[in-house]
Design a protein around this motif. Structure first.
Motif, PDB file in Angstrom:
ATOM      1  N   HIS A   1       0.804  -1.232   0.000  1.00  0.00           N
ATOM      2  CA  HIS A   1       0.000   0.000   0.000  1.00  0.00           C
ATOM      3  C   HIS A   1       0.829   1.271   0.000  1.00  0.00           C
ATOM      4  O   HIS A   1       0.287   2.367  -0.168  1.00  0.00           O
ATOM      5  CB  HIS A   1      -0.979   0.024   1.172  1.00  0.00           C
ATOM      6  N   GLY A   2       2.140   1.147   0.171  1.00  0.00           N
ATOM      7  CA  GLY A   2       2.983   2.331   0.072  1.00  0.00           C
ATOM      8  C   GLY A   2       3.074   3.143   1.346  1.00  0.00           C
ATOM      9  O   GLY A   2       3.274   4.356   1.294  1.00  0.00           O
ATOM     10  N   LEU A   3       2.964   2.500   2.490  1.00  0.00           N
ATOM     11  CA  LEU A   3       3.069   3.207   3.771  1.00  0.00           C
ATOM     12  C   LEU A   3       4.509   3.191   4.255  1.00  0.00           C
ATOM     13  O   LEU A   3       5.128   2.140   4.364  1.00  0.00           O
ATOM     14  CB  LEU A   3       2.169   2.543   4.812  1.00  0.00           C
ATOM     15  N   LEU A   4       5.044   4.374   4.540  1.00  0.00           N
ATOM     16  CA  LEU A   4       6.319   4.482   5.236  1.00  0.00           C
ATOM     17  C   LEU A   4       6.003   4.509   6.723  1.00  0.00           C
ATOM     18  O   LEU A   4       5.564   5.523   7.265  1.00  0.00           O
ATOM     19  CB  LEU A   4       7.071   5.748   4.823  1.00  0.00           C
ATOM     20  N   HIS A   5       6.206   3.395   7.373  1.00  0.00           N
ATOM     21  CA  HIS A   5       5.790   3.218   8.767  1.00  0.00           C
ATOM     22  C   HIS A   5       6.575   4.122   9.709  1.00  0.00           C
ATOM     23  O   HIS A   5       7.796   4.254   9.606  1.00  0.00           O
ATOM     24  CB  HIS A   5       6.021   1.775   9.206  1.00  0.00           C
ATOM     25  N   SER A   6       5.872   4.707  10.639  1.00  0.00           N
ATOM     26  CA  SER A   6       6.527   5.382  11.761  1.00  0.00           C
ATOM     27  C   SER A   6       6.907   4.381  12.838  1.00  0.00           C
ATOM     28  O   SER A   6       7.733   4.677  13.703  1.00  0.00           O
ATOM     29  CB  SER A   6       5.589   6.424  12.367  1.00  0.00           C
ATOM     30  N   GLY A   7       6.283   3.200  12.805  1.00  0.00           N
ATOM     31  CA  GLY A   7       6.483   2.196  13.846  1.00  0.00           C
ATOM     32  C   GLY A   7       5.421   2.240  14.915  1.00  0.00           C
ATOM     33  O   GLY A   7       5.346   1.347  15.764  1.00  0.00           O
ATOM     34  N   ALA A   8       4.584   3.288  14.900  1.00  0.00           N
ATOM     35  CA  ALA A   8       3.583   3.438  15.961  1.00  0.00           C
ATOM     36  C   ALA A   8       2.618   2.263  16.017  1.00  0.00           C
ATOM     37  O   ALA A   8       2.131   1.891  17.095  1.00  0.00           O
ATOM     38  CB  ALA A   8       2.811   4.740  15.753  1.00  0.00           C
ATOM     39  N   ARG A   9       2.348   1.673  14.885  1.00  0.00           N
ATOM     40  CA  ARG A   9       1.413   0.544  14.826  1.00  0.00           C
ATOM     41  C   ARG A   9       1.885  -0.617  15.695  1.00  0.00           C
ATOM     42  O   ARG A   9       1.077  -1.419  16.179  1.00  0.00           O
ATOM     43  CB  ARG A   9       1.262   0.113  13.368  1.00  0.00           C
ATOM     44  N   TYR A  10       3.201  -0.717  15.899  1.00  0.00           N
ATOM     45  CA  TYR A  10       3.762  -1.839  16.645  1.00  0.00           C
ATOM     46  C   TYR A  10       4.310  -1.435  18.016  1.00  0.00           C
ATOM     47  O   TYR A  10       4.935  -2.245  18.698  1.00  0.00           O
ATOM     48  CB  TYR A  10       4.889  -2.473  15.825  1.00  0.00           C
ATOM     49  N   ALA A  11       4.094  -0.201  18.414  1.00  0.00           N
ATOM     50  CA  ALA A  11       4.770   0.335  19.597  1.00  0.00           C
ATOM     51  C   ALA A  11       4.354  -0.335  20.898  1.00  0.00           C
ATOM     52  O   ALA A  11       5.100  -0.296  21.877  1.00  0.00           O
ATOM     53  CB  ALA A  11       4.518   1.839  19.699  1.00  0.00           C
TER      54      ALA A  11
ATOM     55  N   GLU B   1      14.406   3.323  10.249  1.00  0.00           N
ATOM     56  CA  GLU B   1      14.433   3.254   8.790  1.00  0.00           C
ATOM     57  C   GLU B   1      13.646   4.402   8.168  1.00  0.00           C
ATOM     58  O   GLU B   1      13.997   4.894   7.090  1.00  0.00           O
ATOM     59  CB  GLU B   1      13.876   1.905   8.325  1.00  0.00           C
ATOM     60  N   ASN B   2      12.588   4.826   8.833  1.00  0.00           N
ATOM     61  CA  ASN B   2      11.809   5.981   8.384  1.00  0.00           C
ATOM     62  C   ASN B   2      12.720   7.193   8.217  1.00  0.00           C
ATOM     63  O   ASN B   2      12.718   7.865   7.171  1.00  0.00           O
ATOM     64  CB  ASN B   2      10.703   6.234   9.410  1.00  0.00           C
ATOM     65  N   ALA B   3      13.536   7.452   9.243  1.00  0.00           N
ATOM     66  CA  ALA B   3      14.435   8.605   9.204  1.00  0.00           C
ATOM     67  C   ALA B   3      15.519   8.441   8.140  1.00  0.00           C
ATOM     68  O   ALA B   3      15.857   9.397   7.423  1.00  0.00           O
ATOM     69  CB  ALA B   3      15.065   8.800  10.579  1.00  0.00           C
ATOM     70  N   ILE B   4      16.051   7.217   8.001  1.00  0.00           N
ATOM     71  CA  ILE B   4      17.103   6.974   7.011  1.00  0.00           C
ATOM     72  C   ILE B   4      16.573   7.189   5.603  1.00  0.00           C
ATOM     73  O   ILE B   4      17.202   7.867   4.776  1.00  0.00           O
ATOM     74  CB  ILE B   4      17.662   5.543   7.167  1.00  0.00           C
ATOM     75  N   LEU B   5      15.402   6.637   5.304  1.00  0.00           N
ATOM     76  CA  LEU B   5      14.852   6.739   3.951  1.00  0.00           C
ATOM     77  C   LEU B   5      14.500   8.176   3.592  1.00  0.00           C
ATOM     78  O   LEU B   5      14.705   8.615   2.459  1.00  0.00           O
ATOM     79  CB  LEU B   5      13.625   5.835   3.818  1.00  0.00           C
ATOM     80  N   ARG B   6      13.981   8.938   4.539  1.00  0.00           N
ATOM     81  CA  ARG B   6      13.695  10.350   4.261  1.00  0.00           C
ATOM     82  C   ARG B   6      14.987  11.101   3.919  1.00  0.00           C
ATOM     83  O   ARG B   6      14.995  12.026   3.105  1.00  0.00           O
ATOM     84  CB  ARG B   6      13.020  11.000   5.455  1.00  0.00           C
ATOM     85  N   SER B   7      16.090  10.668   4.566  1.00  0.00           N
ATOM     86  CA  SER B   7      17.365  11.350   4.353  1.00  0.00           C
ATOM     87  C   SER B   7      17.989  10.997   3.011  1.00  0.00           C
ATOM     88  O   SER B   7      18.483  11.878   2.301  1.00  0.00           O
ATOM     89  CB  SER B   7      18.338  10.992   5.488  1.00  0.00           C
ATOM     90  N   ILE B   8      17.964   9.707   2.648  1.00  0.00           N
ATOM     91  CA  ILE B   8      18.677   9.285   1.439  1.00  0.00           C
ATOM     92  C   ILE B   8      17.800   9.282   0.192  1.00  0.00           C
ATOM     93  O   ILE B   8      18.317   9.176  -0.917  1.00  0.00           O
ATOM     94  CB  ILE B   8      19.323   7.898   1.618  1.00  0.00           C
ATOM     95  N   CYS B   9      16.469   9.382   0.361  1.00  0.00           N
ATOM     96  CA  CYS B   9      15.562   9.368  -0.797  1.00  0.00           C
ATOM     97  C   CYS B   9      14.639  10.581  -0.784  1.00  0.00           C
ATOM     98  O   CYS B   9      13.409  10.431  -0.828  1.00  0.00           O
ATOM     99  CB  CYS B   9      14.720   8.097  -0.806  1.00  0.00           C
ATOM    100  N   PRO B  10      15.184  11.783  -0.703  1.00  0.00           N
ATOM    101  CA  PRO B  10      14.301  12.955  -0.673  1.00  0.00           C
ATOM    102  C   PRO B  10      13.462  13.045  -1.934  1.00  0.00           C
ATOM    103  O   PRO B  10      13.930  12.727  -3.028  1.00  0.00           O
ATOM    104  CB  PRO B  10      15.290  14.131  -0.567  1.00  0.00           C
ATOM    105  N   GLY B  11      12.213  13.449  -1.759  1.00  0.00           N
ATOM    106  CA  GLY B  11      11.321  13.570  -2.894  1.00  0.00           C
ATOM    107  C   GLY B  11      10.582  12.295  -3.241  1.00  0.00           C
ATOM    108  O   GLY B  11       9.749  12.288  -4.148  1.00  0.00           O
ATOM    109  N   SER B  12      10.873  11.211  -2.514  1.00  0.00           N
ATOM    110  CA  SER B  12      10.219   9.933  -2.812  1.00  0.00           C
ATOM    111  C   SER B  12       8.920   9.735  -2.042  1.00  0.00           C
ATOM    112  O   SER B  12       8.184   8.786  -2.307  1.00  0.00           O
ATOM    113  CB  SER B  12      11.168   8.771  -2.474  1.00  0.00           C
ATOM    114  N   PHE B  13       8.662  10.618  -1.084  1.00  0.00           N
ATOM    115  CA  PHE B  13       7.536  10.410  -0.180  1.00  0.00           C
ATOM    116  C   PHE B  13       6.603  11.608  -0.152  1.00  0.00           C
ATOM    117  O   PHE B  13       7.018  12.747  -0.372  1.00  0.00           O
ATOM    118  CB  PHE B  13       8.039  10.155   1.256  1.00  0.00           C
ATOM    119  N   GLU B  14       5.355  11.328   0.140  1.00  0.00           N
ATOM    120  CA  GLU B  14       4.420  12.375   0.527  1.00  0.00           C
ATOM    121  C   GLU B  14       4.460  12.429   2.054  1.00  0.00           C
ATOM    122  O   GLU B  14       3.942  11.546   2.730  1.00  0.00           O
ATOM    123  CB  GLU B  14       3.003  12.063   0.040  1.00  0.00           C
TER     124      GLU B  14
END
Length: 276
Positions: free
Chosen positions: A55-65, A78-91
């Motif tokens: 479904h294209g969800l970049l998880h914050s992890g809250a669902r499993y907290a 991983e959320n933080a890493i992907l935002r850093s190395i793949c800018p523009g890939s996410f809404e």
């Protein structure tokens, strides 16, 4: 065969990656950054397996907290890493966990405590604040918590990994099926492949072979007489035309079926359900 990679020399480490999904793409990207020569083969189109079907969800992890803090911590890191190395890939639209019933509210304190313990940034909202953000929420909601979820195109982000890997010299083959693994002295040293475009066959040799085929890992591992038990969990999601929300909406309770809505471009993806 007409498409092939030469055997790696000792001073040029060569890795053969089997599988052209998110795992294979990210690995190719990472290893080329380290100066390692990469050949990647995918039996279909890139991202055409499970990678292109989520479904294209970049998880914050809250669902499993609350119930799986190890996974929750891994998700937010991983959320933080992907935002850093793949800018523009996410809404970067964030998400809301919404409490509708008294049962949901009984879960509220554990949820907030779990997020804080896992290092997941949260913002506790009043019903009025949540409704201003998402007017189509149930007006009877009791509370909401904002978390750093985001949405992504399931194929666009991996394709960026493939592009950077190719830019750094990786050789990428789609429609290249692995027929068998080449085993020499107990070590896997390559793969016998068939080019599904030309029909030609041949061997690709490497210093290391990586099995990145997801639910097909058991099949590939069996070629090396290695047992890797896989129990795939199929699931169903419903894609609705139009955006019911702009943030990721989650029900505030233990993760289950049909408790999340993910806005995905011009769609709303409702899910998830899975079974074994």
């Amino acid at each position: 065969m007409t498409r092939s990679a030469a055997r790696a020399s000792r001073d040029a480490p060569h890795v053969l990656i089997v599988g052209g999904g998110g795992t294979g793409g990210a690995l190719a990207h990472d290893l080329t950054l380290r100066g390692i020569r990469i050949t990647l083969v995918e039996r279909g189109e890139f991202t055409s397996g499970t990678t292109g079907r989520h479904h294209g969800l970049l998880h914050s992890g809250a669902r499993y907290a609350v119930n799986d803090r190890e996974s929750a911590i891994e998700c937010i890191e991983e959320n933080a890493i992907l935002r850093s190395i793949c800018p523009g890939s996410f809404e970067e639209n964030d998400g809301l966990f919404v409490a509708i019933t008294d049962e949901d509210m009984a879960y509220y304190d554990d949820f907030v405590e779990g997020c804080k313990a896992c290092g997941i940034p949260i913002e506790e909202l009043t019903p009025e604040e949540a409704l201003r953000m998402e007017p189509l929420l149930n007006p009877e909601l009791k509370a909401a918590v904002r978390v750093p979820d985001a949405t992504m195109d399931a194929m666009r982000m991996p394709l960026r990994f493939f592009a950077t890997a190719k830019h750094r010299g990786a050789t990428l083959y789609n429609f290249m099926e692995v027929l068998d693994l080449v085993v020499d002295g107990g070590a896997v040293t390559g793969a016998t492949v068939r080019d599904l475009v030309t029909g030609s066959e041949g061997d690709l040799h490497a210093d290391l072979v990586v099995n990145a085929t997801g639910p097909w890992s058991e099949k590939i591992a069996r070629m090396a007489k290695v047992d890797v038990p896989i129990s795939p969990s199929p699931g169903v999601m419903l894609a609705l035309r139009g955006r019911l929300c702009n943030m990721v909406i989650n029900r505030m309770h233990r993760s289950g079926d049909g408790d999340i809505v993910v806005p995905q471009r011009g769609l709303s993806v409702v899910g998830t359900s899975s079974w074994t």
